[in-house]
Motif scaffolding. Structure first.
Motif, short mmCIF file in Angstrom:
data_model
loop_
_atom_site.label_atom_id
_atom_site.label_comp_id
_atom_site.label_asym_id
_atom_site.label_seq_id
_atom_site.Cartn_x
_atom_site.Cartn_y
_atom_site.Cartn_z
N ASP A 261 34.61 25.50 -9.69
CA ASP A 261 33.49 26.40 -10.39
C ASP A 261 33.80 27.75 -10.23
N PRO A 262 34.24 28.61 -10.95
CA PRO A 262 34.44 28.05 -12.50
C PRO A 262 35.63 27.36 -12.56
N PRO A 263 35.93 26.66 -13.76
CA PRO A 263 36.85 25.90 -13.98
C PRO A 263 38.33 26.37 -14.00
N ALA A 264 39.49 25.49 -14.14
CA ALA A 264 40.63 26.08 -14.06
C ALA A 264 40.78 26.78 -15.41
N GLY A 265 41.83 27.97 -15.29
CA GLY A 265 41.89 28.84 -16.47
C GLY A 265 40.81 29.87 -16.70
N THR A 266 39.72 29.96 -15.90
CA THR A 266 38.68 31.11 -16.01
C THR A 266 39.29 32.24 -15.43
N PRO A 267 39.57 33.34 -16.13
CA PRO A 267 40.05 34.51 -15.63
C PRO A 267 38.87 35.31 -14.71
N LEU A 268 39.36 35.74 -13.56
CA LEU A 268 38.50 36.33 -12.72
C LEU A 268 39.19 37.62 -12.07
N ARG A 269 38.39 38.54 -11.35
CA ARG A 269 39.00 39.78 -10.85
C ARG A 269 39.35 39.51 -9.63
N PHE A 270 40.10 40.32 -8.71
CA PHE A 270 40.57 40.13 -7.50
C PHE A 270 39.33 40.31 -6.57
N GLY A 271 39.44 39.10 -5.75
CA GLY A 271 38.60 38.78 -4.67
C GLY A 271 37.36 38.12 -5.04
N GLN A 272 37.14 37.64 -6.33
CA GLN A 272 36.06 36.82 -6.75
C GLN A 272 35.96 35.34 -6.04
N TYR A 273 34.92 34.91 -6.01
CA TYR A 273 34.95 33.60 -5.46
C TYR A 273 34.96 32.54 -6.26
N VAL A 274 35.93 31.48 -5.94
CA VAL A 274 35.98 30.16 -6.61
C VAL A 274 35.20 29.09 -5.72
N THR A 275 34.10 28.34 -6.06
CA THR A 275 33.64 27.33 -5.20
C THR A 275 34.46 25.98 -5.71
N LEU A 276 34.37 25.26 -4.66
CA LEU A 276 35.27 23.92 -4.90
C LEU A 276 34.14 22.70 -4.46
N SER A 277 34.27 21.82 -5.26
CA SER A 277 33.48 20.31 -5.01
C SER A 277 34.73 19.43 -4.27
N VAL A 278 34.25 19.01 -3.22
CA VAL A 278 35.35 18.02 -2.45
C VAL A 278 34.57 17.06 -1.92
N THR A 279 35.54 16.00 -1.49
CA THR A 279 35.02 14.67 -1.17
C THR A 279 35.97 13.89 -0.20
N GLY A 280 35.42 13.14 1.13
CA GLY A 280 36.30 12.82 2.09
C GLY A 280 36.91 14.11 3.02
N GLY A 281 38.01 13.60 3.74
CA GLY A 281 38.50 14.61 4.72
C GLY A 281 38.04 14.31 6.15
#
Length: 446
Positions: A261-281
């Protein structure tokens, strides 16, 4: 936890605040996502085109003057180095400006000794950082700094002795820095006077070899679903994007990414955050800020540069100078020595082994447990920023992690092996950007 505001003199400094050792700047504290940030996280530090925010030469001259031997001894003891190692240690430090309110272990000089105390440094304070991105010296007073080792979720900040609560202070946006797993060749900074301008600064230089880059140029979020959290972090950092998280600890390095979030392909500026949903590990030590074996992490090395493993020897004045950055900027100024060892030494400095940094650099205890049947962990992003963020790597997964060699021509960087490389330090320069605009769901620290 004592608040230390920008421009406010220390009560018991190592050096006279009026001696011109460093100059703080007015910088608005940026929103952060996750209280533990790795030393090469994009957007962590800022810079300026103004020279000498930290006068390293003056600091070195004072510490090597025989008349100041007692103070130099106390200063070196706080950093777990010898007085003979001071010149080489200083040559490996790089001046930056804090862009976040940052937790550190500070030191007063009292009765001939360095007296440690936890403090919160306001954004805008000029500091020197080592080649792993750890705060090492508060410039205006020369006080040595070590990593904060407490629980970032349980702090009580005292605003006194002239350090009034500053505008924009948010307890949720306080950070503690963990070491980048691999020493860096250069730092990618955001110009605090022009957030659309980035600054590539070779490690060990004070600004003379700076090269600008376009921090506003967008870059798309890569396809991350199906990768591990560590690999996704590495790919994002290679593009100059940061990984944030919510909760009290980091997701396991080997957790599987289910969505971004945001999804693949979303254009962002340098240093902006992308948050990840994860499972397991199941990575051991998840969220502790240490490095688990086989884990991977993010460092924003530019295309064409190679990552190298960290050294584990204490700082030495005889270390060699860092390589020139791939961006074409010249190497560190003469006299600077390369990161042959972690700048923050053994007794509390960062460790680049699989265990978390010892004593003062050890991260707060983690409550993260590898989920088995629990629902996927979702990391949410803060509201979109108004300015771009900079620097290099995301908050340390299970342990401080680092990326493998960066991509070339925009392809995701190759995965690292479980054992760190052993030659050259990694770079923190930003990856090439790509067109687009920032997404609404992104949490950026601007």
């Amino acid at each position: 936890m004592k608040a230390v505001a920008a421009g406010v003199p220390s009560l018991a400094p190592f050096f006279d605040e009026g001696s011109g050792l460093g100059h703080d700047s007015p910088v608005r504290s940026q929103v952060v996502q996750g209280s533990l940030q790795q030393g090469d996280t994009p957007g962590l530090y800022g810079g300026t085109r103004k020279p000498n925010i930290c006068d390293v030469k003056k600091l070195k001259a004072f510490l090597t003057d025989p008349r100041n031997h007692q103070k130099a001894q106390a200063w070196a003891d706080a950093l777990s180095i010898t007085t003979a190692e001071i010149p080489g240690y200083l040559d490996r430090l790089t001046p930056v400006l804090l862009r976040h309110d940052t937790l550190v272990q500070n030191h007063d000089y009292k009765k001939g000794k360095a007296v440690p105390f936890n403090s919160l440094l306001q954004a805008g304070i000029a500091i020197l950082v080592d080649e792993q991105g750890l705060p090492a010296v508060k410039c205006s007073c020369g006080n040595p700094l070590r990593p904060f080792t407490g629980d970032t979720n349980r702090i009580s900040v005292k605003f006194d002795d002239g350090n009034k609560k500053w505008q924009g202070y948010r307890s949720s946006s306080v950070v503690a820095v963990r070491p980048a797993v691999r020493p860096m060749r250069q730092l990618a900074l955001v110009d605090v006077d022009d957030s659309a301008r980035g600054i590539d600064r070779p490690v060990g230089t004070t600004g003379s070899a700076d090269k600008p880059f376009n921090a506003a140029k967008p870059r798309p979020v890569p396809v991350l679903a199906g990768t591990t959290f560590g690999d996704a972090s590495r790919q994002l950092a290679a593009k100059g994007l940061a990984v944030g998280y919510t909760g009290r600890s980091l997701p396991p390095d080997d957790a599987t990414v289910t969505a971004s979030d945001p999804p693949a392909g979303t254009p962002l500026r340098f240093g902006q955050y992308v948050t990840l949903s994860v499972t397991g590990g199941t990575s051991p030590g998840s969220g502790s800020g240490g490095t688990s074996e086989g884990s991977s992490g993010a460092t924003s090395t530019p295309p064409g540069t190679s990552s190298s493993g960290p050294s584990t020897k204490p700082p030495s004045s005889g270390s060699s100078g860092p390589s020139s950055p791939s961006s074409g900027s010249s190497g560190p100024s003469s006299g600077s020595s390369g990161p042959s060892s972690p700048s923050s030494p053994s007794s509390g400095g960062p460790s680049t082994s699989s265990a978390p940094p010892s004593s003062s650099s050890a991260p707060p205890p983690s409550s993260q447990k590898p989920p088995s049947s629990d629902p996927p962990t979702t990391v949410s992003a803060p509201p979109p920023p108004s300015d771009p963020v900079t620097s290099s790597a995301p908050p340390p997964p299970s342990d401080p992690v680092t990326s493998s060699a960066p991509v070339t021509t925009g392809a995701p960087p190759p995965e690292t092996s479980s054992a760190p490389a052993t030659s050259e330090p990694a770079s923190s320069a930003p990856a090439a950007s790509e067109p687009g605009s920032s997404g609404a769901a992104v949490g950026a620290i601007m």
